[in-house]
Design an enzyme around this catalytic site. Sequence first.
Site, PDB file in Angstrom:
ATOM      1  N   PHE A 120      41.827  44.050  43.633  1.00  0.00           N
ATOM      2  CA  PHE A 120      42.667  42.860  43.486  1.00  0.00           C
ATOM      3  C   PHE A 120      42.015  41.587  43.988  1.00  0.00           C
ATOM      4  CE2 PHE A 120      45.511  46.557  44.297  1.00  0.00           C
ATOM      5  CZ  PHE A 120      45.941  46.730  42.994  1.00  0.00           C
ATOM      6  N   GLU A 138      44.433  38.673  35.445  1.00  0.00           N
ATOM      7  CA  GLU A 138      45.132  37.783  36.363  1.00  0.00           C
ATOM      8  C   GLU A 138      46.344  37.040  35.798  1.00  0.00           C
ATOM      9  OE1 GLU A 138      41.213  36.033  37.315  1.00  0.00           O
ATOM     10  OE2 GLU A 138      41.894  36.152  39.381  1.00  0.00           O
ATOM     11  N   ARG A 159      39.498  26.609  41.694  1.00  0.00           N
ATOM     12  CA  ARG A 159      40.448  27.133  40.705  1.00  0.00           C
ATOM     13  C   ARG A 159      41.853  26.585  40.967  1.00  0.00           C
ATOM     14  NH1 ARG A 159      40.584  30.666  36.425  1.00  0.00           N
ATOM     15  NH2 ARG A 159      38.464  31.440  36.680  1.00  0.00           N
ATOM     16  N   PHE A 185      43.287  33.842  42.269  1.00  0.00           N
ATOM     17  CA  PHE A 185      42.171  33.103  42.872  1.00  0.00           C
ATOM     18  C   PHE A 185      42.508  31.625  43.100  1.00  0.00           C
ATOM     19  CE2 PHE A 185      37.523  31.880  42.880  1.00  0.00           C
ATOM     20  CZ  PHE A 185      37.037  32.885  43.688  1.00  0.00           C
TER      21      PHE A 185
HETATM   22  N1  LUZ Z   1      35.821  34.776  41.396  1.00  0.00           N
HETATM   23  C1  LUZ Z   1      34.884  33.812  41.349  1.00  0.00           C
HETATM   24  C2  LUZ Z   1      36.967  34.668  40.715  1.00  0.00           C
HETATM   25  O1  LUZ Z   1      33.867  33.940  42.011  1.00  0.00           O
HETATM   26  N2  LUZ Z   1      35.071  32.747  40.568  1.00  0.00           N
HETATM   27  C3  LUZ Z   1      36.176  32.565  39.839  1.00  0.00           C
HETATM   28  O2  LUZ Z   1      36.303  31.571  39.132  1.00  0.00           O
HETATM   29  C4  LUZ Z   1      37.181  33.556  39.914  1.00  0.00           C
HETATM   30  N3  LUZ Z   1      38.318  33.421  39.254  1.00  0.00           N
HETATM   31  C5  LUZ Z   1      39.243  34.346  39.359  1.00  0.00           C
HETATM   32  C6  LUZ Z   1      39.026  35.439  40.147  1.00  0.00           C
HETATM   33  N4  LUZ Z   1      37.899  35.605  40.816  1.00  0.00           N
HETATM   34 MO1  MOS Z   2      39.136  38.319  41.522  1.00  0.00          MO
HETATM   35  S1  MOS Z   2      40.638  37.358  42.416  1.00  0.00           S
HETATM   36  O1  MOS Z   2      38.143  39.145  42.467  1.00  0.00           O
HETATM   37  O2  MOS Z   2      39.184  38.343  39.923  1.00  0.00           O
END
Ligand code: LUZ
Ligand code: MOS
Length: 750
Positions: free
Chosen positions: A222, A706, A304, A338
Amino acid sequence: MNNLDASNHTTGRSLYLDDIPVLKNTRYGFILGSPSPHGTIVHLDLSAALSLPGISRIFTWKDIPGKNDIGGIIPDETLFAQDTVHYQSQPVALIVATDEPAARKAMKLIKIEISELEAITDPRLAREKGQLLIPSRTFRMGEISTAWESCDYIFEGRVESGAQEHLYLETQGAYAYPAGNGCMKIHSSTQGPSLIQKVTARVLDIPMNRVEVDVARLGGAFGGKEDQATGVAVMAALASYLLDCPVKVTLNRGDDMRMTGKRHPYSSDFRIGLTKDYRIKAFRAVLYQNGGAAADLSPAIMERTLFHSTNAYFIPNTEVTVHSCRTNLPPNTAFRGFGAPQGIFVIEAAIAMAAAEMKIPARFIQEANFMKENDEFQYGQRAKDVNLGKCYAALDRDFRIEKIEKEISSFNSQKTIFRKGMAVMPVCFGISFTNTSMNHARALVHIYQDGSIGISTGAVEMGQGVNTKLAQVAARVFSVGIGKIKIETTNTSRVANTSPTAASSGADLNGNALLIACNRLLERLRSVAASMNNCSIEEIAIHDETVHKNGSPTDITWEQLVRAAFLDRVSLSENGHYATPRIFFDKTKEKGNPFSYHVYGSAVITVVLDCLRGTYKTDRVLIVHDFGNSINPAIDMGQMEGGVMQGIGWMTMEEVLFSKEGKMLTDSLSTYKVPDIYSAPEVVECHPLEAEGPEPAIFKSKAVGEPPFMYGIGVYFALQNAIKSFNPAWKPDFDAPLTPEKILMRLYAR
Ligand code: LUZ
Ligand code: MOS
């Protein structure tokens, strides 16, 4: 197509880290965490502990041959605390013992003396004191300063959202052993094997080619294992390297909950301006991200948050700032969404407040401001294939929003102790790592002499079903049965320099790399078939494991074709490399085209509230979601349901509490409540939008991990509406999670 793991998961046969048979002489590592949230280490006495039987050695920062630094983005995080501890449970030492009881005894004999410093847990206070993890960032569009003049209404408010524990079923863990010639092999429960490899090399001061990381599957992640699997894995590697024996480090649930970071809590202020016809003209927000004691992924998460701070709406004038604040909590980290959910909660709260003040349903404002084709996002990207309006129209067509509203108001007019509430929740989520350079992947495909196929990619299977989707890609290209395909473990020696499996993009990135490799192999095999049939390659196709010529089956089977290619000395192995096309971002201007595409959807959520007790039930979650052209509807629906539940948990019941001094109060499942089957909605009904998916999505099947999390946010506003119906005097506020005790206070607030 079932999930390939379904049968083994349900019968307990799937192998996880802890199922790897341990080698002779394996030692076990246990972490000594700081007893204090902030202070300087005055004295650390290991002598009594070291003299106990069964203790091999106790490692501290002094034993590190390379750098005492495990920071993923910024080098600001130690493996073991040096002079200062910055959060409670921060690793100070690793006790390595022959067994757990010995280590526990030793743990008690370690004398650590800490001179306490003030601990900060509030991000706003941290900012006042100049404690920022990185410089603050602002996204702007239009001209906010003059925009307020054209508004008929302006509202201001404050929004709080809480942390969230990942609660992956399998806790953090790793098993490391010497592999000869100064090399290390590490099995880790990580989303990012290449990161483990890189940081291990840095800490041990050896080249990366001496470190091999292997991942079979994870029992959930997750986001919690995108960055934070590193510490445990590197400790296991360090101890193994220096003791020259296998070392296993796994956290028990309590240590995992105390030591690892969570979803970032945010505290935010907003100002929103609207015209009489519900158009949002201006939106300003300042968000304080509670980053914890080190940067970890906070800079990327902050980004993000900015990208999603206007959710699914076109707002011509904006100014959104995020401060990433250093506090004395475990470093907060990636968690499904994220940072986007935190930003989206703020704009939805602003809309909810405006709606309450204007005495209209929030959906009037939501609808009036939906993103449309070619509208510009705050970050400069133009919206394409905007399926938001279509999802909303289908939602209304399938579930009749107005009818639900009428049913609810007639229910509420009976004035029993129960009240119902409803909310609409639109979703718009950008697909790609926001950091452009991370959007690439590779695949390695072997076709063996008997026609069976082995596939390696950088994707990590963590229960989300990526291996099944990858197998489907290869099966479709070669037109062979799924039984011919094996997805190998994720291994840094087979596929190198990978991005973590994250950002909902595992299937897109690795699937596209796999597609490239498979297409090249197919081309070669067709050429072999063409010479076997004395015809041109254009006339050849493979269907159902049979060579076809000009549309009709020949008597050459897949196995025969592969065998012929092998005897003809044609390579049956291939690499594919994929980099997402047409994405870029200019941080100096905060403008660009960062996302490959967006995922859209809309939900209606209804709740029933018991106004005597403050308890509630999510009644129905009705969704129309844009999966594109799903290659696996069953897996996608599973992601949908899981995401919705996890979002509901974050918004309503999961409450991570720290004392003022920074000690975690909710470090077990008796004090931290996650949704169970009793808190699941009565109905989750999701209709896929009928739409063609975008080109960069694998086989036009959109990323799904997500986006559905965001639907859970609607539950907060549905609950608010139920409270308002019972207590019209209450002025809505925004302080998630909205637990039953908070609801009870609000039901009777005057
Ligand atoms: N992880 C990351 C993420 O390193 N960069 C992202 O843009 C991201 N977005 C969603 C989940 N994990
Ligand atoms: Mo992620 S929040 O490790 O896609």
